[in-house]
Scaffold this active site. Structure first.
Site, PDB file in Angstrom:
ATOM      1  N   LYS A  74       0.832  -1.203   0.000  1.00 39.56           N
ATOM      2  CA  LYS A  74       0.000   0.000   0.000  1.00 39.56           C
ATOM      3  C   LYS A  74       0.869   1.256   0.000  1.00 39.56           C
ATOM      4  CE  LYS A  74      -3.869   1.992   2.686  1.00 39.56           C
ATOM      5  NZ  LYS A  74      -4.765   1.719   3.832  1.00 39.56           N
ATOM      6  N   SER A 149      -9.377   1.679   3.201  1.00 40.44           N
ATOM      7  CA  SER A 149      -8.578   2.487   2.304  1.00 40.44           C
ATOM      8  C   SER A 149      -7.557   1.700   1.492  1.00 40.44           C
ATOM      9  CB  SER A 149      -7.856   3.568   3.103  1.00 40.44           C
ATOM     10  OG  SER A 149      -6.963   3.008   4.062  1.00 40.44           O
ATOM     11  N   SER A 173      -9.600  -0.904   7.117  1.00 37.64           N
ATOM     12  CA  SER A 173      -9.043  -0.673   5.784  1.00 37.64           C
ATOM     13  C   SER A 173      -8.344  -1.862   5.155  1.00 37.64           C
ATOM     14  CB  SER A 173      -8.083   0.524   5.826  1.00 37.64           C
ATOM     15  OG  SER A 173      -8.800   1.717   6.055  1.00 37.64           O
TER      16      SER A 173
END
Length: 454
Positions: A74, A149, A173
């Site tokens: 990420k 996210s 997330s």
């Protein structure tokens, strides 16, 4: 064996190469380009790394548990040789310049770190919609949210762009995009995986965790990143599972309710004892989570906000400004309420193997959708999605989402079939036991669907 274990064994045996796995990831990335999962990739550098891993395998020396496995990261974790932008155009003053320890541990275990994945801006949101980088789209229906996210990580894991993705989880997330994209996501106990070299959102709620195709794959990644064993976890008897039935009443989409009840029936048929438990404080979780995260996020980004907030989109600047203006007493009140919720959950889990509930109160909404119909009326997408996961991040408990197949016609006749996830929540520091229980549940109701074309 799992997908990762099988691939690592094949590399060691010389029947598969790290280069071929990377080329497969590249081909899948080209096919999935419109879904927008990747923030940064240098295929040439990754290819050189993969070839080095193959040379090491041919030399016959000891190989790590992830040797030659392509893994994406990420875009809020620092990776050597790659930029970290956090999905924003604002300056990231508080981000260090050293590679995240979890990334270094993955490298040391043999992983090929090949890409950074797109995300909701600064991780402050659960939809994967981003003004600057573009929306990450759901691989089962590009009109729908991929979750956030860690949205790009979910899409990569679902479409085979690498064999796993690493995300962060402040309020859900890892678990939300895993559930929306039909893969497994594991948020370990708070503090189990180091977060140095990461862009914080809320340092008292932030976690790191893997997204992959199975519980075993997630467990292998967890062991590497945490440097903790998990193989000692067992399910010695039919498990006792707590369901927060009163809290769930009225807040689930009808299709999610039906899917969850079927899964519970299957687990009961295999001997599980499923008990409805009262959670009187759980409805207050969102009200105390929001001030904590906003206040801490505003502190992390204080220098950019003091300079006027330029570079933050209209999706994230208002909550950051709200956090900046929050009174200290309100922040402390929220922290104290969190302590009470944690004590309630700890007391419940002391008598059960885990808590069981849907990963999301609703199946993936449309991109841009703000509200969703549930049994009790209409609620915000934020509460339907994030509300199912945030209590357990906020309280630091390990939580696992498992893909449990597709649900057809959830939003009306003819709408695409969408993934549904089941969430298991364990005791603090009970990661090994939760993963073992996850394997048991996965064997009964687990179903990781493949998106069309992948």
């Amino acid at each position: 064996m799992t997908q990762i274990a099988e691939a690592a064994a094949a590399i060691a045996a010389g029947t598969v190469t790290a280069e071929s796995l990377l080329e497969q990831a590249r081909e899948r990335a080209q096919r999935a380009a419109d879904l927008n999962p990747i923030a940064h990739v240098d295929w040439d550098a990754a290819l050189a790394d993969a070839r080095e891993r193959d040379a090491q395998a041919r030399a016959g020396g000891p190989l790590g548990p992830l040797h030659g496995i392509p893994v994406s990261i990420k875009d809020l974790f620092n990776v050597r040789g790659m930029p970290t932008r956090g999905g924003t155009r604002a300056p990231l003053h508080e981000l260090s310049d050293r590679e995240a320890s979890l990334v270094t541990r993955l490298r040391d275990a043999g992983a090929v770190i090949f890409a950074k994945t797109n995300m909701h801006e600064i991780a402050l949101g659960a939809t994967g919609e981003n003004r600057w980088t573009g929306d990450v789209k759901n691989p089962f229906d590009p009109a729908r949210q991929a979750g956030g996210s860690s949205s790009g990580a979910g899409v990569c894991a679902a479409t085979g762009i690498g064999l796993a993705g690493i995300g962060s989880d402040t309020g859900g997330s890892v678990r939300i995009p895993a559930a929306f994209c039909g893969v497994t996501g594991f948020k370990p106990t708070f503090g189990a995986i180091p977060l140095d070299g990461a862009l914080y959102l809320s340092w008292t709620c932030d976690h790191a965790g893997p997204l992959a195709r199975s519980v075993d794959d997630c467990a292998r990644l967890f062991e590497v990143m945490s440097q903790r064993r998990s193989s000692h976890g067992t399910v010695a008897r039919a498990p006792r599972l707590a369901v927060p039935a009163a809290w769930l009443r009225g807040r689930l989409q009808a299709a999610v309710r039906e899917h969850f009840e079927r899964a519970c029936a299957t687990l009961r048929g295999a001997g599980a004892e499923i008990v409805e438990v009262a959670t009187p404080l759980l409805p207050t979780a969102t009200d105390c989570y929001t001030p904590i995260v906003r206040a801490e996020a505003a502190w992390v980004h204080r220098r950019a906000l003091e300079a006027g907030g330029e570079g933050f989109s209209d999706l994230v600047l208002p909550p950051l400004e709200a956090g900046r203006k929050l009174a200290a007493l309100d922040y402390i009140d929220s922290m104290k309420q969190r302590d009470r919720i944690r004590a309630e959950l700890d007391a419940i889990l002391a008598g059960f193997d885990a808590m069981l509930l849907p990963s999301s109160a609703a199946l993936p909404p449309l991109r841009g959708q703000a509200e969703v119909d549930v049994e009790g009326g209409r609620i915000t997408v934020r509460e339907a999605v994030l509300g199912q996961t945030l209590p357990f991040s906020m309280c630091g408990l390990p939580a696992l989402t498992l893909p449990a197949g597709l649900v057809a016609d959830a939003y009306g006749a003819g709408t695409p079939a969408l993934p549904a996830g089941l969430q298991l929540v364990g005791r603090f520091d009970g990661d090994a036991s939760l993963l073992a229980l996850g394997r048991w549940v996965e064997g009964l109701v687990g179903d990781a669907p493949a998106p069309a074309g992948f």
